[in-house]
Design an enzyme around this catalytic site. Sequence first.
Site, PDB file in Angstrom:
ATOM      1  CG  ASP A  56      -1.136   3.732   2.539  1.00  0.00           C
ATOM      2  OD1 ASP A  56      -2.239   3.209   2.757  1.00  0.00           O
ATOM      3  OD2 ASP A  56      -0.996   4.786   1.895  1.00  0.00           O
ATOM      4  CG  ASP A 102      -5.381   1.788  -0.365  1.00  0.00           C
ATOM      5  OD1 ASP A 102      -6.352   2.553  -0.251  1.00  0.00           O
ATOM      6  OD2 ASP A 102      -4.251   2.051   0.077  1.00  0.00           O
TER       7      ASP A 102
END
Length: 224
Positions: free
Chosen positions: A140, A159
């Site tokens: 991330d 995401d």
Amino acid sequence: MSAAPPAGPGTAEPDAATKSRRRPVTLLLSLALFAVAVDLFTKHLALQELSDREPVRLLGGALYLSLTRNSGAAWSMGSDYTFVFPVIAVGVLGWIAWMTRTLRSVPWAISLGLVVGGVTGNLIDRIFRAPGWFVGHVVDMISVFDPYGRVFPIFNIADSALVCGVVLAVGLEFTGRQRDGTRAVGEERPVPAATDDDATPVGDADAGPRAEAPTTDDGRRERA
């Protein structure tokens, strides 16, 4: 050699159904591949440029690039059960593959394509990244309003695609749009029954103006 039977309604309908399904399915797969490619590319750049580096501040602090590895879901939930997430991802992909049998809607193809791309992007991390097969940590790098994800969980392109696809799917459901291209219609209001006052006597419409009954000498009308 016998001649081929002429094409009739029975052969035209399957061809039309195949063509109407081909475009949404092609769009779904193309969008999913694009989302996966962008996700993998941005993760590669993050690993190359953000490793061992302080978060990069962008847009006046509204956005930060901050590299992290997540073993769980949002806010590291379920970090002790990393192996569960690949199983869920495979189940979601299988369910979407089953639904494409009746897919005829372009908006639904966009929604499902985003979901497939998002799920696949993170599934690749779970399978192939450290610390091992099916327990890999997701890369991330995007944080909003805080460099360390204290306002909102740090996320990635996969995401984002997943969330956008789910939100679009919810909107399509609420507006009654079906995956087969039709649109659900609410229940029709029952037509009120006609009353005696609304009924038109038979023959009155064609009878023309009604003739007045003749009168007698004293001014009273005779009964017709």
